[in-house]
Scaffold this active site. Structure first.
Site, mmCIF file in Angstrom:
data_model
loop_
_atom_site.group_PDB
_atom_site.id
_atom_site.type_symbol
_atom_site.label_atom_id
_atom_site.label_comp_id
_atom_site.label_asym_id
_atom_site.label_seq_id
_atom_site.Cartn_x
_atom_site.Cartn_y
_atom_site.Cartn_z
ATOM 1 N N SER A 144 42.159 109.496 89.307
ATOM 2 C CA SER A 144 43.403 110.292 90.463
ATOM 3 C C SER A 144 41.812 109.887 91.863
ATOM 4 O O SER A 144 41.179 109.302 91.795
ATOM 5 C CB SER A 144 43.085 111.464 90.512
ATOM 6 O OG SER A 144 43.231 111.903 92.393
ATOM 7 N N TYR A 158 38.503 120.179 89.384
ATOM 8 C CA TYR A 158 39.969 117.982 89.570
ATOM 9 C C TYR A 158 39.040 117.158 89.722
ATOM 10 O O TYR A 158 39.213 116.539 89.207
ATOM 11 C CB TYR A 158 41.038 118.744 90.712
ATOM 12 C CG TYR A 158 42.095 117.506 90.087
ATOM 13 C CD1 TYR A 158 42.867 117.373 89.126
ATOM 14 C CD2 TYR A 158 42.124 116.836 91.014
ATOM 15 C CE1 TYR A 158 43.839 116.342 89.082
ATOM 16 C CE2 TYR A 158 43.318 115.972 90.832
ATOM 17 C CZ TYR A 158 43.537 115.413 89.872
ATOM 18 O OH TYR A 158 44.825 114.351 89.303
HETATM 19 P P1 NAI Z 1 52.992 115.937 85.139
HETATM 20 O O1 NAI Z 1 52.819 117.290 84.903
HETATM 21 O O2 NAI Z 1 54.631 115.740 85.771
HETATM 22 O O3 NAI Z 1 53.011 114.813 83.819
HETATM 23 C C1 NAI Z 1 52.240 115.376 82.878
HETATM 24 C C2 NAI Z 1 52.412 115.758 81.384
HETATM 25 O O4 NAI Z 1 51.236 116.256 80.893
HETATM 26 C C3 NAI Z 1 53.829 116.590 80.970
HETATM 27 O O5 NAI Z 1 54.449 116.378 80.468
HETATM 28 C C4 NAI Z 1 52.328 117.717 80.744
HETATM 29 O O6 NAI Z 1 53.461 118.831 79.629
HETATM 30 C C5 NAI Z 1 51.218 116.880 80.352
HETATM 31 N N1 NAI Z 1 50.616 117.575 79.627
HETATM 32 C C6 NAI Z 1 49.628 118.441 80.532
HETATM 33 N N2 NAI Z 1 48.813 118.706 79.897
HETATM 34 C C7 NAI Z 1 48.736 118.150 78.383
HETATM 35 C C8 NAI Z 1 47.540 118.815 77.221
HETATM 36 N N3 NAI Z 1 46.947 119.266 77.477
HETATM 37 N N4 NAI Z 1 47.858 117.449 76.319
HETATM 38 C C9 NAI Z 1 49.175 116.829 76.001
HETATM 39 N N5 NAI Z 1 49.690 116.746 77.169
HETATM 40 C C10 NAI Z 1 49.701 117.927 78.407
HETATM 41 O O7 NAI Z 1 52.249 115.348 86.211
HETATM 42 P P2 NAI Z 1 52.219 114.422 86.418
HETATM 43 O O8 NAI Z 1 51.458 113.585 88.266
HETATM 44 O O9 NAI Z 1 52.838 112.536 86.616
HETATM 45 O O10 NAI Z 1 50.281 113.695 85.508
HETATM 46 C C11 NAI Z 1 50.064 112.790 85.238
HETATM 47 C C12 NAI Z 1 48.407 112.824 85.604
HETATM 48 O O11 NAI Z 1 48.498 111.778 86.560
HETATM 49 C C13 NAI Z 1 47.115 113.195 85.667
HETATM 50 O O12 NAI Z 1 46.128 112.759 84.547
HETATM 51 C C14 NAI Z 1 47.416 114.433 86.654
HETATM 52 O O13 NAI Z 1 45.971 114.350 87.287
HETATM 53 C C15 NAI Z 1 47.534 112.790 87.583
HETATM 54 N N6 NAI Z 1 47.364 112.135 88.613
HETATM 55 C C16 NAI Z 1 48.686 112.558 89.465
HETATM 56 C C17 NAI Z 1 49.229 113.013 90.646
HETATM 57 C C18 NAI Z 1 49.875 113.097 91.683
HETATM 58 O O14 NAI Z 1 49.890 112.970 92.981
HETATM 59 N N7 NAI Z 1 51.237 113.386 90.887
HETATM 60 C C19 NAI Z 1 47.913 112.221 91.889
HETATM 61 C C20 NAI Z 1 46.736 111.611 91.333
HETATM 62 C C21 NAI Z 1 46.873 111.709 89.860
#
Ligand code: NAI
Length: 286
Positions: A144, A158
């Site tokens: 991130s 985080y």
């Molecule tokens: P999101 O919540 O839409 O997608 C994340 C997915 O990971 C979800 O489908 C969730 O069910 C799954 N997940 C959560 N815990 C899990 C586990 N223990 N095992 C397997 N799957 C799991 O969120 P997003 O934003 O797409 O997040 C993806 C990555 O991007 C994360 O690592 C987040 O920290 C990172 N990120 C997101 C940003 C944003 O603005 N959306 C900015 C910077 C980083």
């Protein structure tokens, strides 16, 4: 197209950034496996691929990336079904936020367990098969921009988990290059996703003792910004980054001044003295 015949395993692949990456890899010819904690997200994602006539290129499995035994089974399945994977996307993560004075060990364990532990488990379970099949490959891990710049308060856990991912990947890159395995780090700014659903992704055993209950209830009501980046745009950057073996894939320029200020503050605190470089290659004979 460029990913024809490649097998990709995308954790957190059923929502947000992971789904955006999966869609672009499929468009460009890859066979993609979505590994996700949430069955509801998996069903939504598979329905979307089916609606676009892409069912053949995608499959899914329910996996908690912190569960090492299940992760090992998943990796074994990839070996049996596909002869091993070519691309690993360590993307599953949770958006942990809250005042440090309210944080409990349950919050540390949850944040570091998924965001850092999930990435380490991915490397540990998939590296042996990626080395053994000899085709080379690529590992992308989602950190991130919160790891590169000091963001507003309440993100310490985080940010630390993401900084660890970033430095782990940087340190692994040279060693894995010897095996034809590329390493990239995705550093996103704000992207449209369901990351505000953090409380739904907490395992039961880390729920009761959490100090972040109120913060997570509030986070659940956060509105996704109109001007946040579309996940598929991130997916295109990642696909290009894989092909070029780019170390850092950065989505937004918005934090550049903060990133530069942080780097300059470290440099400013560093003495100008030019001592002889330390030699770490000397060992005792015993
Ligand atoms: P999101 O919540 O839409 O997608 C994340 C997915 O990971 C979800 O489908 C969730 O069910 C799954 N997940 C959560 N815990 C899990 C586990 N223990 N095992 C397997 N799957 C799991 O969120 P997003 O934003 O797409 O997040 C993806 C990555 O991007 C994360 O690592 C987040 O920290 C990172 N990120 C997101 C940003 C944003 O603005 N959306 C900015 C910077 C980083």
């Amino acid at each position: 197209s460029s990913f024809e015949g490649k097998i990709a395993f995308v954790t957190g692949g059923a929502s947000g950034i992971g789904l955006g990456i999966a869609k672009v890899l499929v468009e460009r010819g890859a066979q993609v496996v979505l590994a996700d904690l949430r069955q509801d997200h998996i069903e939504d994602a598979l329905a979307e691929f089916a609606g676009n006539g892409r069912s053949n290129a995608v499959s899914a499995l329910q996996l908690d990336v912190t569960n090492r035994e299940k992760y090992r089974e998943a990796a074994r399945r990839m070996q049996d079904e596909f002869g091993g994977i070519d691309i690993l996307v360590n993307n599953a993560g949770v958006g942990l936020e809250g005042p440090l004075l309210e944080a409990t060990y349950a919050d540390y364990d949850f944040g570091f367990g998924v965001n850092l532990g999930g990435v380490i488990n991915g490397f540990t379970e998939f590296l042996p098969q990626m080395v053994a099949h000899g085709r080379g490959g690529h590992i992308v891990s989602t950190a991130s921009l919160a790891s590169e710049v000091v963001m507003p308060p309440h993100l310490a856990i985080y940010a630390a988990s993401k900084a660890a991912v970033c430095h782990f990947c940087e340190a692994a890159k040279a060693e894995l290059a010897e095996h034809g395995i590329g390493v990239s780090i995705l550093l996103p700014g704000p992207v449209k996703s369901r990351i505000h659903e953090t409380h739904q992704n907490r395992p039961d055993h880390l729920r009761e003792a959490s100090g972040f209950k109120a913060t997570e209830q509030k986070l659940a009501r956060r509105i996704v910004g109109e001007n946040w980046m579309e996940a598929e745009q991130v997916g295109r950057l990642v696909a290009d980054g894989i092909l070029a073996d780019t170390t850092y894939i950065v989505t937004h320029g918005y934090y550049k001044d903060g990133m530069r200020a942080r780097a300059e503050a470290v440099l400013a605190a560093t003495p100008d003295t030019q001592e002889e470089a330390p030699d770490f290659g000397q060992f005792r004979e015993d």
